[in-house]
Enzyme design. Structure first.
Site, PDB file in Angstrom:
ATOM      1  N   HIS B  32      -2.377 -12.216 -10.245  1.00 39.66           N
ATOM      2  CA  HIS B  32      -3.390 -11.226 -10.580  1.00 39.66           C
ATOM      3  C   HIS B  32      -3.644 -11.158 -12.087  1.00 39.66           C
ATOM      4  O   HIS B  32      -4.770 -10.995 -12.530  1.00 39.66           O
ATOM      5  CB  HIS B  32      -2.924  -9.863 -10.060  1.00 39.66           C
ATOM      6  CG  HIS B  32      -3.982  -8.820 -10.059  1.00 39.66           C
ATOM      7  ND1 HIS B  32      -4.936  -8.743  -9.078  1.00 39.66           N
ATOM      8  CD2 HIS B  32      -4.240  -7.811 -10.917  1.00 39.66           C
ATOM      9  CE1 HIS B  32      -5.742  -7.733  -9.328  1.00 39.66           C
ATOM     10  NE2 HIS B  32      -5.348  -7.140 -10.435  1.00 39.66           N
ATOM     11  N   TYR B  35      -4.289 -15.541 -13.419  1.00 40.58           N
ATOM     12  CA  TYR B  35      -5.318 -16.423 -12.839  1.00 40.58           C
ATOM     13  C   TYR B  35      -4.818 -17.868 -12.765  1.00 40.58           C
ATOM     14  O   TYR B  35      -5.579 -18.811 -12.933  1.00 40.58           O
ATOM     15  CB  TYR B  35      -6.619 -16.347 -13.660  1.00 40.58           C
ATOM     16  CG  TYR B  35      -7.370 -15.054 -13.481  1.00 40.58           C
ATOM     17  CD1 TYR B  35      -6.901 -13.875 -14.043  1.00 40.58           C
ATOM     18  CD2 TYR B  35      -8.551 -15.000 -12.746  1.00 40.58           C
ATOM     19  CE1 TYR B  35      -7.571 -12.683 -13.874  1.00 40.58           C
ATOM     20  CE2 TYR B  35      -9.229 -13.797 -12.572  1.00 40.58           C
ATOM     21  CZ  TYR B  35      -8.746 -12.651 -13.146  1.00 40.58           C
ATOM     22  OH  TYR B  35      -9.412 -11.482 -12.971  1.00 40.58           O
ATOM     23  N   GLU B  76     -14.396  -5.838 -10.604  1.00 37.07           N
ATOM     24  CA  GLU B  76     -12.967  -5.804 -10.317  1.00 37.07           C
ATOM     25  C   GLU B  76     -12.755  -5.604  -8.830  1.00 37.07           C
ATOM     26  O   GLU B  76     -13.603  -5.076  -8.139  1.00 37.07           O
ATOM     27  CB  GLU B  76     -12.304  -4.627 -11.046  1.00 37.07           C
ATOM     28  CG  GLU B  76     -11.561  -5.003 -12.302  1.00 37.07           C
ATOM     29  CD  GLU B  76     -10.205  -5.647 -12.047  1.00 37.07           C
ATOM     30  OE1 GLU B  76      -9.540  -5.984 -13.031  1.00 37.07           O
ATOM     31  OE2 GLU B  76      -9.803  -5.838 -10.863  1.00 37.07           O
ATOM     32  N   HIS B  78      -9.938  -3.930  -6.013  1.00 37.25           N
ATOM     33  CA  HIS B  78      -8.739  -3.117  -5.810  1.00 37.25           C
ATOM     34  C   HIS B  78      -8.369  -3.145  -4.340  1.00 37.25           C
ATOM     35  O   HIS B  78      -8.238  -2.114  -3.687  1.00 37.25           O
ATOM     36  CB  HIS B  78      -8.938  -1.687  -6.333  1.00 37.25           C
ATOM     37  CG  HIS B  78      -7.986  -1.350  -7.439  1.00 37.25           C
ATOM     38  ND1 HIS B  78      -7.485  -0.099  -7.655  1.00 37.25           N
ATOM     39  CD2 HIS B  78      -7.406  -2.127  -8.392  1.00 37.25           C
ATOM     40  CE1 HIS B  78      -6.661  -0.120  -8.692  1.00 37.25           C
ATOM     41  NE2 HIS B  78      -6.607  -1.332  -9.166  1.00 37.25           N
ATOM     42  N   ASN B  79      -8.243  -4.369  -3.820  1.00 38.70           N
ATOM     43  CA  ASN B  79      -8.068  -4.558  -2.384  1.00 38.70           C
ATOM     44  C   ASN B  79      -6.698  -4.116  -1.883  1.00 38.70           C
ATOM     45  O   ASN B  79      -6.593  -3.306  -0.961  1.00 38.70           O
ATOM     46  CB  ASN B  79      -8.268  -6.032  -2.028  1.00 38.70           C
ATOM     47  CG  ASN B  79      -9.618  -6.547  -2.494  1.00 38.70           C
ATOM     48  OD1 ASN B  79     -10.572  -5.770  -2.594  1.00 38.70           O
ATOM     49  ND2 ASN B  79      -9.706  -7.828  -2.775  1.00 38.70           N
ATOM     50  N   HIS B  80      -5.655  -4.628  -2.492  1.00 37.93           N
ATOM     51  CA  HIS B  80      -4.316  -4.312  -2.004  1.00 37.93           C
ATOM     52  C   HIS B  80      -4.017  -2.819  -2.073  1.00 37.93           C
ATOM     53  O   HIS B  80      -3.610  -2.227  -1.078  1.00 37.93           O
ATOM     54  CB  HIS B  80      -3.262  -5.112  -2.775  1.00 37.93           C
ATOM     55  CG  HIS B  80      -3.258  -6.567  -2.456  1.00 37.93           C
ATOM     56  ND1 HIS B  80      -4.170  -7.432  -2.994  1.00 37.93           N
ATOM     57  CD2 HIS B  80      -2.460  -7.306  -1.652  1.00 37.93           C
ATOM     58  CE1 HIS B  80      -3.921  -8.654  -2.529  1.00 37.93           C
ATOM     59  NE2 HIS B  80      -2.886  -8.604  -1.714  1.00 37.93           N
ATOM     60  N   ASP B 100     -12.721  -1.051 -18.678  1.00 39.00           N
ATOM     61  CA  ASP B 100     -13.009  -2.412 -19.160  1.00 39.00           C
ATOM     62  C   ASP B 100     -14.340  -2.449 -19.914  1.00 39.00           C
ATOM     63  O   ASP B 100     -14.479  -3.150 -20.914  1.00 39.00           O
ATOM     64  CB  ASP B 100     -13.082  -3.392 -17.981  1.00 39.00           C
ATOM     65  CG  ASP B 100     -11.698  -3.792 -17.488  1.00 39.00           C
ATOM     66  OD1 ASP B 100     -10.733  -3.686 -18.270  1.00 39.00           O
ATOM     67  OD2 ASP B 100     -11.585  -4.211 -16.323  1.00 39.00           O
ATOM     68  N   GLY B 507     -15.740 -11.920 -14.497  1.00 40.11           N
ATOM     69  CA  GLY B 507     -15.425 -12.103 -13.090  1.00 40.11           C
ATOM     70  C   GLY B 507     -14.009 -11.683 -12.779  1.00 40.11           C
ATOM     71  O   GLY B 507     -13.266 -11.235 -13.656  1.00 40.11           O
TER      72      GLY B 507
END
Lengths: 223, 712
Positions: B32, B35, B76, B78-80, B100, B507
């Site tokens: 994370h 990259y 961005e 924030h899935n998890h 950001d 991205g």
């Protein structure tokens, strides 16, 4: 030129566009941090947002700040005091307007353009509207459900209506008593509105109906 | 961290790192933060053109709007965290992207939230959906940044999971640009904002692994949102930036203080000393490790000259924000941490910031296979698609978002793209799109399609596309098929952007999106910016008395379509993007809008022509009669013409007198009918396929609350 203070509490977030709308209406306006004195101003606007994040109750903490004593003096002296959305909630919490704003009937935040019927054109804020005129502005609140024991005791300024001006249950977005969207004190110089006139002050944004409220306020402050 | 990486670290350091050092390395070497698996491919993306001021590499990208105005943009995921704790996960996702944008020196002016869930029939998915929407609403509304659009989709493959992406734009004057890195030693590092607590410990590491069966256990890795402090941080940060005395600025997000300070100092070869015991704490007894890797939200790191510390500090105090000098930049490229006078970590800074890439095994797959279009009646197909949760109006979602705050929202949610007023003449168009069903069948063409759809949505509101950002949501890169689909996706994104002359300025990549061994579909989400003359913006809805034209060629492309999804048909071919036709049609539509030839424009995408036409009717005041046999197409099946999701297509509504001029702008163009009346009428060679009152169609369109068990 008359000059309005746009009071900024921690968490207020409609101050810039409110300042912009007042200037467009022909007056000077200045964003004023809540610790500043109001002595050089001709009128006061409490803009929308989430003062103190609406912790406790919407407007409750802001209503108890020292600056509100000065706002009360403005009200007593008959100078214009306008509360928009969170500003309306602050005015009821501070006792400058009667009644209370409860959580919406469907208890969540609602951002929507609504039609309003103008009920009272005798206040310094509504002199440029026609009686019974139907105007458009957006609402954006979670606690805008106006309540008062005896609605006959308040000056109802705007009511939620349909596009034809029918003040119907279907046109009531939040459960307010008598579809009340905006009220004034007895003298008319203190106005609280849940709909946002500053967001209806530019033809590209959908309506300039709100700009007339500021123009009216500025015109009367000039006299 | 993988065993070979641990070995490499020991070799480079020539000793065993201590516990704190390992923790910091673990965070910085996580997928994370580093990259490491995506970088080898991301370099294929075009990142420069005449609009780009600052491409990928800092906290957000910057695009030139005009000589006085630049736009900062970022995206961005924030899935998890959202899959574990939807409210806090989604809210802190909003907070992170807003910071950001802020740390480039820009005022955040709008958000988009592309969000994806499993089917609403299941209670767990409804819980995730409602929690995510409330999290976004409570945070965005309180900080006063309008959420003006996004996407909301539901798919079986996301059962018990969620993809929460968030894009943000900010507005700035050129002289206020602040970089994310320092270019000199001896600067003081000021930490401002919230106190540091134990929330979000190992958040990035958690976001770099697949979720197990019992996700509730991971709640401690999710941060706690505090929008009130964020709002104060926005105003205080901008005031500090406007002094011109901020030398570098970063927000504390993934990886906390370790990531922010090491990246800020190390990027141009400097080092940093951090006095971790000076960090104001939320709770007693925290260890240096916890302090250094906590991901507590609403914190920013400023680098300023020693003589300016007091002035900047006074601004923070005015806003009642706590601030502390926690360290300084040094000449030597090392990262040193002190705790109560004792040196507790000392690493070469590049060991933290220069993480080797990993190239995983690639294995092509193909889910595409020819299938017959099922024998289904037009009426049945229409009802299935029009009633699909993916097609229903998302009013229930966006009315919970304050999409009007800041007084700039010219085009509101529900239109092809949002438009924000930038000055008295011009607006900024902003939109996000992705189609995992297409991407699953063919990752290359699915990715190109996402770019094409972004372009069409911008063009439909009259905007000239300016720039793109991408958010790549994938399963584990350690799966060869997934890694191949990732590479194919990046290729598709690159080829499509090049064709349009567009660049990616920022991205995000999110890997390891799987629950209990169930990988998600490849889900690239592309967001785009465009510039539009406010006077030129067309309607998106029908009014009476207009001709209806279709721009572009319809092909029998039902693979990955909403119709196939509803019918449970697997396979088929994903729609192909014909880049030449897509470009030609985009410039034709823009020209038609500029010349004032068209009243209303809508792009054709999910659900095909049938859905696009019906959407224009329910959004407006008139029905329509459309003969689908007249659509320029390569098929004579009414079902394929109506529901195919071929690219390059638009619907335009215009007065008859403009017909000749309009026709000349396009290669594939046909009049298929007229607006008017109260019904939606579909014909085939003059024969009626379907007739429904627009009011009835509108009622279906607004029925999302019923799927959630609400009355309204």
């Amino acid at each position: 030129m008359v000059k309005f203070a746009v009071i900024v509490f921690p968490g207020t977030n409609c101050d810039f566009e409110t300042e912009r709308a007042i200037k467009k209406a022909g007056a000077e306006a200045e964003r004023v941090w809540y610790k500043t004195s109001l002595k050089d101003f001709d009128g006061v606007v409490l803009p929308g947002g989430f003062s103190y994040a609406d912790y406790l109750r919407a407007g409750a903490i802001a209503a108890r700040q020292e600056i509100m004593e000065e706002v009360k003096e403005f009200a007593e002296e008959g100078r214009p005091v306008l509360g928009i959305c969170n500003g309306f909630q602050i005015l009821t919490e501070a006792g400058l307007l009667p009644g209370a704003l409860r959580p919406n009937r469907v208890p969540r935040f609602l951002c929507r353009w609504v039609h309003l019927r103008v009920n009272d054109t005798e206040t310094p804020f509504t002199s440029l509207y026609e009686p019974g005129e139907v105007i458009r502005m957006p609402i954006a609140h979670a606690e805008g459900n106006y309540y008062i024991d005896d609605p006959s005791k308040v000056r109802i300024v705007f009511q939620y209506s349909d596009e034809n001006g029918d003040v119907s249950e279907e046109a009531n977005p939040n459960g307010s008593v008598l579809n009340i969207a905006a009220i004034a004190n007895e003298r008319g110089n203190v106005l609280g509105t849940m709909p946002h006139p500053e967001r209806a002050s530019d033809r590209f944004l959908g309506s300039e109906d709100g700009l007339r409220l500021f123009r009216s306020m500025v015109e009367l402050a000039r006299r | 961290m993988f065993p070979h990486e641990r070995k490499l670290i020991r070799e480079r350091l020539k000793r065993e790192p201590n516990e704190l050092e390992w923790a910091m390395l673990e965070v910085m070497w996580s997928e994370h933060a580093s990259y490491k698996s995506s970088r080898p491919w991301l370099k294929l993306l075009p990142t420069e053109n005449e609009h780009v001021i600052l491409g990928p590499g800092e906290d957000a990208g910057i695009v030139r709007f005009d000589d006085e105005t630049w736009i900062a943009v970022g995206i961005e995921s924030h899935n998890h965290p959202s899959a574990v704790e939807p409210y806090g996960g989604a809210a802190t996702g909003v907070g992170g992207i807003v910071r950001d944008i802020l740390c480039m020196g820009a005022r955040p002016i709008a958000l988009l939230d592309p969000i994806r869930f499993g089917p609403l029939e299941k209670e767990r998915n409804r819980y995730l959906f409602e929690g995510v929407v409330k999290g976004i609403a409570d945070y965005g509304n309180r900080i006063g940044v309008p959420t003006v659009g996004g996407e909301t989709e539901f798919d079986e493959s996301l059962d018990n999971y969620t993809l929460v992406n968030v894009a943000c734009v900010g507005i700035m004057r050129p002289e206020h640009l602040v970089h994310s890195h320092v270019t000199e030693p001896g600067l003081k590092l000021i930490l401002v904002g919230n106190r540091t607590g134990r929330d979000g410990i190992h958040g990035v590491t958690f976001a770099s692994e697949e979720l197990g069966e019992n996700t509730e256990e991971d709640r401690s890795a999710v941060q706690i949102p505090d929008p009130f402090t964020e709002k104060l941080l926005i105003e205080a940060t901008l005031e500090a930036v406007y002094t011109g005395k901020v030398k570098a600025l970063k927000d504390l997000g993934g990886g906390g203080l370790t990531c922010a300070s090491s990246e800020m100092a190390g990027k141009k070869g400097f080092g940093a000393v951090i006095y971790a015991d000076r960090v104001p704490l939320r709770e007693p007894g925290m260890t240096p490790t916890e302090v250094m890797i906590s991901e507590s939200q609403e914190r920013m790191l400023f680098a300023v000259k020693p003589e300016d510390v007091e002035e900047i500090g006074r601004i923070f105090e005015e806003y009642e924000l706590e601030w502390t000098v926690v360290g300084e930049t040094i000449d030597e490229p090392r990262f040193v941490v002190y705790w109560r006078g004792e040196k507790v970590a000392d690493l070469p800074i590049e060991l933290l910031t220069d993480v080797p890439t990993i190239e995983w095994e690639l294995k092509p797959y193909s889910a595409e296979r020819p299938v017959e279009t099922p024998d289904v009646s037009f009426g049945e197909a229409f009802d299935l698609v029009w009633g699909s949760p993916n097609i229903l109006s998302k009013r229930w979602v966006w009315e919970q978002y304050d999409h009007e705050v800041q007084g700039r929202t010219v085009l509101k949610p529900g239109r092809d793209a949002a438009v924000l007023k930038i000055n008295d003449e011009y607006g900024l168009a902003f939109v996000a799109d992705g189609n995992p069903n297409h991407s699953y069948l063919n990752p290359y063409h699915g990715a190109m399609g996402a770019v094409a759809e972004v372009v069409r949505n911008l063009v439909s509101v009259g905007a000239e596309p300016l720039a793109l950002v991408d958010n790549l949501n994938f399963a584990s890169p350690e799966r060869p098929e997934v890694y191949w689909s990732f590479a194919e996706t990046v290729r598709g994104l690159a080829d499509a952007a090049r064709a349009f002359g567009l660049a990616y300025v920022s991205g995000n990549v999110s890997f390891y999106n799987e629950v209990v061994d169930r990988p998600i579909k490849p889900t690239p989400v592309v967001a785009g910016l465009g510039k539009v003359k406010l006077e030129d913006i067309p309607q998106g809805a029908f009014e009476g008395g207009l001709l209806i034209g279709v721009v572009g060629l319809t092909k029998p492309e039902l693979g990955g379509s909403e119709l196939f999804a509803r019918l449970g048909v697997e396979g088929g071919l994903a729609p192909r993007v014909d880049l030449e036709e897509e470009k030609a049609n985009a410039s034709g539509v823009l020209e038609a809008i500029r010349r004032g030839l068209v009243k209303a424009v809508h792009d054709v995408s999910r659900g095909g022509l049938a859905v696009a036409l019906t959407e224009m009717a329910v959004a407006g005041k008139a029905g329509f009669t459309a003969d689908l046999s007249k659509v320029p197409s390569e098929t004579s099946s009414p079902i394929e013409v109506a529901f195919s999701e071929s690219h390059s297509r638009y619907i335009v509504a215009f007065p008859e007198e403009n017909l000749e001029e309009l026709k000349g702008l396009f290669k594939h163009f046909a009049i298929i009918g007229r607006t008017g009346g109260g019904d939606a009428v579909f014909l085939w060679n003059g024969r009626e396929l379907l007739r429904k009152p627009v009011s009835e169609l509108r009622a279906v369109h607004e029925s999302l609350p019923r799927l959630l068990g609400e009355e309204e």
